[in-house]
Design a protein around this motif. Structure first.
Motif, PDB file in Angstrom:
ATOM      1  N   ARG A 172       0.797  -1.210   0.000  1.00  0.00           N
ATOM      2  CA  ARG A 172       0.000   0.000   0.000  1.00  0.00           C
ATOM      3  C   ARG A 172       0.835   1.267   0.000  1.00  0.00           C
ATOM      4  O   ARG A 172       0.286   2.369  -0.033  1.00  0.00           O
ATOM      5  CB  ARG A 172      -0.969  -0.038   1.187  1.00  0.00           C
ATOM      6  CG  ARG A 172      -2.216  -0.816   0.829  1.00  0.00           C
ATOM      7  CD  ARG A 172      -2.743  -1.697   1.921  1.00  0.00           C
ATOM      8  NE  ARG A 172      -3.772  -2.593   1.366  1.00  0.00           N
ATOM      9  CZ  ARG A 172      -3.489  -3.746   0.732  1.00  0.00           C
ATOM     10  NH1 ARG A 172      -2.242  -4.148   0.584  1.00  0.00           N
ATOM     11  NH2 ARG A 172      -4.465  -4.492   0.227  1.00  0.00           N
ATOM     12  N   LEU A 173       2.135   1.104   0.016  1.00  0.00           N
ATOM     13  CA  LEU A 173       3.027   2.268  -0.071  1.00  0.00           C
ATOM     14  C   LEU A 173       3.768   2.331  -1.402  1.00  0.00           C
ATOM     15  O   LEU A 173       4.554   3.263  -1.624  1.00  0.00           O
ATOM     16  CB  LEU A 173       4.041   2.223   1.070  1.00  0.00           C
ATOM     17  CG  LEU A 173       3.483   2.324   2.493  1.00  0.00           C
ATOM     18  CD1 LEU A 173       4.611   2.254   3.504  1.00  0.00           C
ATOM     19  CD2 LEU A 173       2.669   3.589   2.683  1.00  0.00           C
ATOM     20  N   THR A 174       3.535   1.388  -2.279  1.00  0.00           N
ATOM     21  CA  THR A 174       4.314   1.319  -3.525  1.00  0.00           C
ATOM     22  C   THR A 174       3.432   1.386  -4.767  1.00  0.00           C
ATOM     23  O   THR A 174       3.786   0.875  -5.809  1.00  0.00           O
ATOM     24  CB  THR A 174       5.157   0.036  -3.565  1.00  0.00           C
ATOM     25  OG1 THR A 174       4.322  -1.096  -3.315  1.00  0.00           O
ATOM     26  CG2 THR A 174       6.265   0.081  -2.537  1.00  0.00           C
ATOM     27  N   GLY A 175       2.274   2.020  -4.645  1.00  0.00           N
ATOM     28  CA  GLY A 175       1.404   2.198  -5.807  1.00  0.00           C
ATOM     29  C   GLY A 175       1.883   3.344  -6.682  1.00  0.00           C
ATOM     30  O   GLY A 175       3.033   3.784  -6.590  1.00  0.00           O
ATOM     31  N   LEU A 176       0.998   3.853  -7.513  1.00  0.00           N
ATOM     32  CA  LEU A 176       1.367   4.921  -8.442  1.00  0.00           C
ATOM     33  C   LEU A 176       1.558   6.260  -7.740  1.00  0.00           C
ATOM     34  O   LEU A 176       2.420   7.051  -8.105  1.00  0.00           O
ATOM     35  CB  LEU A 176       0.294   5.054  -9.531  1.00  0.00           C
ATOM     36  CG  LEU A 176       0.134   3.857 -10.473  1.00  0.00           C
ATOM     37  CD1 LEU A 176      -1.016   4.095 -11.448  1.00  0.00           C
ATOM     38  CD2 LEU A 176       1.424   3.600 -11.237  1.00  0.00           C
ATOM     39  N   ASP A 177       0.736   6.534  -6.723  1.00  0.00           N
ATOM     40  CA  ASP A 177       0.825   7.817  -6.026  1.00  0.00           C
ATOM     41  C   ASP A 177       1.993   7.839  -5.038  1.00  0.00           C
ATOM     42  O   ASP A 177       2.260   6.840  -4.369  1.00  0.00           O
ATOM     43  CB  ASP A 177      -0.465   8.106  -5.263  1.00  0.00           C
ATOM     44  CG  ASP A 177      -1.631   8.417  -6.177  1.00  0.00           C
ATOM     45  OD1 ASP A 177      -1.370   8.919  -7.289  1.00  0.00           O
ATOM     46  OD2 ASP A 177      -2.780   8.159  -5.793  1.00  0.00           O
ATOM     47  N   PRO A 178       2.692   8.980  -4.934  1.00  0.00           N
ATOM     48  CA  PRO A 178       3.786   9.110  -3.959  1.00  0.00           C
ATOM     49  C   PRO A 178       3.231   9.345  -2.561  1.00  0.00           C
ATOM     50  O   PRO A 178       2.967  10.471  -2.154  1.00  0.00           O
ATOM     51  CB  PRO A 178       4.560  10.335  -4.468  1.00  0.00           C
ATOM     52  CG  PRO A 178       3.511  11.163  -5.153  1.00  0.00           C
ATOM     53  CD  PRO A 178       2.537  10.200  -5.750  1.00  0.00           C
ATOM     54  N   VAL A 179       3.024   8.286  -1.804  1.00  0.00           N
ATOM     55  CA  VAL A 179       2.421   8.397  -0.470  1.00  0.00           C
ATOM     56  C   VAL A 179       3.473   8.165   0.605  1.00  0.00           C
ATOM     57  O   VAL A 179       4.537   7.605   0.347  1.00  0.00           O
ATOM     58  CB  VAL A 179       1.266   7.396  -0.311  1.00  0.00           C
ATOM     59  CG1 VAL A 179       0.177   7.669  -1.336  1.00  0.00           C
ATOM     60  CG2 VAL A 179       1.761   5.957  -0.427  1.00  0.00           C
ATOM     61  N   SER A 180       3.145   8.607   1.825  1.00  0.00           N
ATOM     62  CA  SER A 180       4.053   8.453   2.964  1.00  0.00           C
ATOM     63  C   SER A 180       3.288   7.914   4.158  1.00  0.00           C
ATOM     64  O   SER A 180       2.062   8.079   4.258  1.00  0.00           O
ATOM     65  CB  SER A 180       4.688   9.800   3.330  1.00  0.00           C
ATOM     66  OG  SER A 180       5.381  10.358   2.241  1.00  0.00           O
ATOM     67  N   LEU A 181       4.019   7.300   5.078  1.00  0.00           N
ATOM     68  CA  LEU A 181       3.426   6.763   6.303  1.00  0.00           C
ATOM     69  C   LEU A 181       4.356   7.112   7.457  1.00  0.00           C
ATOM     70  O   LEU A 181       5.562   6.885   7.372  1.00  0.00           O
ATOM     71  CB  LEU A 181       3.266   5.248   6.189  1.00  0.00           C
ATOM     72  CG  LEU A 181       2.520   4.536   7.322  1.00  0.00           C
ATOM     73  CD1 LEU A 181       1.028   4.891   7.282  1.00  0.00           C
ATOM     74  CD2 LEU A 181       2.690   3.020   7.201  1.00  0.00           C
ATOM     75  N   GLU A 182       3.790   7.665   8.530  1.00  0.00           N
ATOM     76  CA  GLU A 182       4.623   8.069   9.668  1.00  0.00           C
ATOM     77  C   GLU A 182       3.968   7.679  10.981  1.00  0.00           C
ATOM     78  O   GLU A 182       2.763   7.841  11.169  1.00  0.00           O
ATOM     79  CB  GLU A 182       4.866   9.579   9.654  1.00  0.00           C
ATOM     80  CG  GLU A 182       5.748  10.055  10.801  1.00  0.00           C
ATOM     81  CD  GLU A 182       5.987  11.551  10.790  1.00  0.00           C
ATOM     82  OE1 GLU A 182       6.977  11.983  11.406  1.00  0.00           O
ATOM     83  OE2 GLU A 182       5.186  12.283  10.172  1.00  0.00           O
ATOM     84  N   SER A 183       4.792   7.180  11.897  1.00  0.00           N
ATOM     85  CA  SER A 183       4.363   6.907  13.262  1.00  0.00           C
ATOM     86  C   SER A 183       5.112   7.871  14.178  1.00  0.00           C
ATOM     87  O   SER A 183       6.342   7.885  14.200  1.00  0.00           O
ATOM     88  CB  SER A 183       4.699   5.454  13.644  1.00  0.00           C
ATOM     89  OG  SER A 183       4.523   5.257  15.031  1.00  0.00           O
ATOM     90  N   VAL A 184       4.346   8.687  14.916  1.00  0.00           N
ATOM     91  CA  VAL A 184       4.957   9.619  15.856  1.00  0.00           C
ATOM     92  C   VAL A 184       4.072   9.676  17.101  1.00  0.00           C
ATOM     93  O   VAL A 184       2.869   9.911  17.019  1.00  0.00           O
ATOM     94  CB  VAL A 184       5.131  11.033  15.235  1.00  0.00           C
ATOM     95  CG1 VAL A 184       3.812  11.602  14.747  1.00  0.00           C
ATOM     96  CG2 VAL A 184       5.800  11.992  16.216  1.00  0.00           C
TER      97      VAL A 184
END
Length: 224
Positions: A172-184
């Motif tokens: 779900r992080l390697t599709g066409l859209d440049p997306v990000s995921l962060e845990s803080v």
């Protein structure tokens, strides 16, 4: 024969584009508000993310939102909002900076009872990637070199974070859209590009996507 109508065609096309833009500018915010009302999320007003733990977020640094929506969704405490640079209206001759300042993003967040190991996963195929790729050594994923080439993950505890990035999460992080995921802190955030026409269906899709990620991550965390 058709040449005499060419000028009218271009005028009509330009007018249609202007009307489309105006329609989006008026209609989309109303659709978004209706969606959040139906979903049970309420507007908490503007935010520059100055409170803990969002003030430590990598993704939110230098950004703001005109409307911070929060509520309960699928039994999770969530937030979702449109995010823009605080320098969005700042004049600059630098074309790259000006273009970056105009970008609009959607942030979807789940507020957890128990914090996860902290990390920030960002795409490597964007203009700003060289800046953060060179800052810190990324988490190594020897079993998935393709993922490591597309997403740069920084974390203090590499081993703990590596376990959280199941196949489900990586896909779900390697599709066409440049997306990000962060845990803080106790917050897990998903950042995605926002189009002018994005409204209820798109926002609902991203809420469901992040909740699915959270449930996958929590299951993996419980299983050790």
């Amino acid at each position: 024969m058709f040449e005499e109508y060419a000028e009218y065609f271009w005028i009509a096309l330009f007018a249609a584009l202007v009307l489309y833009g105006l329609a989006n500018a008026i209609q989309v915010p109303l659709v978004v508000k209706k969606f959040y009302k139906r979903a049970g999320l309420t507007d908490q007003g503007q935010s520059v993310f100055a409170d803990e733990p969002l003030d430590r977020s990598v993704l939110l640094k230098g950004m703001m939102t005109p409307a911070f929506y929060t509520g309960t969704y699928r039994n999770h405490n969530v937030s979702q909002f449109e995010m823009v640079s605080v320098d969005r209206r700042k004049f600059t001759l630098n074309k790259v900076a000006r273009k970056r300042n105009q970008l609009v993003w959607t942030i979807t967040a789940v507020h957890l009872d128990t914090p996860l190991p902290e990390f920030c996963a960002r795409p490597t195929r964007v203009v700003e990637a060289p800046g953060y790729i060179l800052e810190e050594q990324g988490v190594v994923f020897p079993e998935d070199e393709s993922f490591a080439n597309k997403v740069h993950v920084i974390a203090k505890d590499h081993a703990a974070v590596r376990k959280l990035f199941t196949v489900f999460v990586r896909e779900r992080l390697t599709g066409l859209d440049p997306v990000s995921l962060e845990s803080v802190g106790n917050v897990l955030m998903y950042k995605s590009p926002r189009a002018p026409h994005d409204a209820g269906s798109t926002l609902e899709k991203e809420l469901n996507l992040l909740v699915d990620i959270v449930e996958s991550v929590l299951t993996q965390s419980e299983n050790g």
